[in-house]
Scaffold this motif. Structure first.
Motif, PDB file in Angstrom:
ATOM      1  N   GLY A 193     -14.098 -39.412  -9.401  1.00  0.00           N
ATOM      2  CA  GLY A 193     -14.566 -39.527  -8.017  1.00  0.00           C
ATOM      3  C   GLY A 193     -15.503 -38.388  -7.652  1.00  0.00           C
ATOM      4  N   TRP A 194     -15.911 -38.397  -6.398  1.00  0.00           N
ATOM      5  CA  TRP A 194     -16.873 -37.408  -5.897  1.00  0.00           C
ATOM      6  C   TRP A 194     -16.249 -36.019  -5.864  1.00  0.00           C
ATOM      7  N   LYS A 195     -17.030 -35.036  -6.320  1.00  0.00           N
ATOM      8  CA  LYS A 195     -16.608 -33.641  -6.233  1.00  0.00           C
ATOM      9  C   LYS A 195     -17.853 -32.789  -6.027  1.00  0.00           C
ATOM     10  N   ASP A 196     -17.871 -32.040  -4.937  1.00  0.00           N
ATOM     11  CA  ASP A 196     -18.983 -31.139  -4.615  1.00  0.00           C
ATOM     12  C   ASP A 196     -20.337 -31.860  -4.642  1.00  0.00           C
ATOM     13  N   GLY A 197     -20.362 -33.104  -4.125  1.00  0.00           N
ATOM     14  CA  GLY A 197     -21.610 -33.856  -4.028  1.00  0.00           C
ATOM     15  C   GLY A 197     -22.042 -34.542  -5.311  1.00  0.00           C
ATOM     16  N   HIS A 198     -21.186 -34.572  -6.320  1.00  0.00           N
ATOM     17  CA  HIS A 198     -21.506 -35.202  -7.601  1.00  0.00           C
ATOM     18  C   HIS A 198     -20.465 -36.264  -7.944  1.00  0.00           C
ATOM     19  N   LEU A 199     -20.936 -37.392  -8.433  1.00  0.00           N
ATOM     20  CA  LEU A 199     -20.074 -38.444  -8.964  1.00  0.00           C
ATOM     21  C   LEU A 199     -20.426 -38.553 -10.445  1.00  0.00           C
ATOM     22  N   ILE A 200     -19.536 -38.063 -11.302  1.00  0.00           N
ATOM     23  CA  ILE A 200     -19.844 -37.950 -12.733  1.00  0.00           C
ATOM     24  C   ILE A 200     -19.014 -38.952 -13.535  1.00  0.00           C
ATOM     25  N   ASP A 236     -21.908 -39.766 -26.658  1.00  0.00           N
ATOM     26  CA  ASP A 236     -21.122 -39.515 -25.448  1.00  0.00           C
ATOM     27  C   ASP A 236     -22.117 -39.451 -24.305  1.00  0.00           C
ATOM     28  N   LEU A 237     -21.896 -40.270 -23.295  1.00  0.00           N
ATOM     29  CA  LEU A 237     -22.798 -40.346 -22.148  1.00  0.00           C
ATOM     30  C   LEU A 237     -22.174 -39.637 -20.950  1.00  0.00           C
ATOM     31  N   ARG A 238     -23.019 -38.999 -20.171  1.00  0.00           N
ATOM     32  CA  ARG A 238     -22.606 -38.371 -18.912  1.00  0.00           C
ATOM     33  C   ARG A 238     -23.647 -38.727 -17.870  1.00  0.00           C
ATOM     34  N   ASP A 239     -23.250 -39.488 -16.850  1.00  0.00           N
ATOM     35  CA  ASP A 239     -24.111 -39.824 -15.708  1.00  0.00           C
ATOM     36  C   ASP A 239     -23.642 -39.009 -14.517  1.00  0.00           C
ATOM     37  N   ASP A 240     -24.536 -38.212 -13.943  1.00  0.00           N
ATOM     38  CA  ASP A 240     -24.232 -37.362 -12.792  1.00  0.00           C
ATOM     39  C   ASP A 240     -25.053 -37.870 -11.607  1.00  0.00           C
TER      40      ASP A 240
END
Length: 179
Positions: free
Chosen positions: A113-120, A143-147
């Motif tokens: 979920g959202w944390k400090d304005g980021h949904l990762i 390994d993918l990371r979408d921020d």
């Protein structure tokens, strides 16, 4: 003359559908955290060094009584057409995403979920490198990371990182604006 029933004129199978006009379970409130994705967006892609800029067109709608969002996407140049489904996993209390495209690539990702304005979102991606109509080709497991960050009404950014089996990482970003 004998009358036969074929699948064309048979009654539709509605066993998987809720009774008409009633959804037995409302959509989870957490799904509203993904509303920034709704609508049609044009995204300018800034690639990793050595890559080529591209344009991603997104169209995101609610589905299954609001329980999920479906995004249809087209990336040009390249003619990549993909679909993502976004939802909420109530057991693990995480957002989930599944991705598939016309090259044969696929992935599954989760986010707390959202944390400090980021949904990762993070998870494995099987990326096809050379699409081939034979149904067999080469690819790589990443390994993918979408921020995701919402920058304003109708405007968000997705910084995407790909980590390869050797540990090296490439990063690009999508600057998306609602049309």
């Amino acid at each position: 003359m004998a009358l036969t029933v074929s699948p064309v004129n048979a009654e539709p199978d509605t066993r998987a559908e809720p009774p008409r006009g009633r959804n037995p379970l409302p959509a989870p409130p957490q799904i509203r955290d993904l509303d920034f994705l709704l609508g049609s967006h044009t995204c300018d892609y800034t690639p990793p060094p050595g890559g080529k800029p591209a344009v991603l067109k997104l169209n995101t709608k609610r589905a299954l009584g609001g329980h999920y969002l479906y995004t249809d996407a087209t990336l040009e140049p390249g003619g990549v057409v993909g679909r993502s489904s976004f939802g909420w996993n109530p057991v693990d209390r995480t957002f989930i995403t599944q991705y598939h495209d016309n090259w044969g690539s696929s992935g599954n990702y989760t986010s707390p979920g959202w944390k400090d304005g980021h949904l990762i979102f993070k998870g494995p991606l099987t990326q096809v490198i050379n699409p081939n109509a034979s149904g067999e080709t080469t690819g790589v497991k990443l390994d993918l990371r979408d921020d995701y960050q919402v920058l304003g009404p109708g405007h968000f950014k997705d910084t995407t990182s790909f980590t390869f089996p050797d540990g090296s990482t490439l990063q690009g970003s999508y600057d998306c604006r609602r049309q």
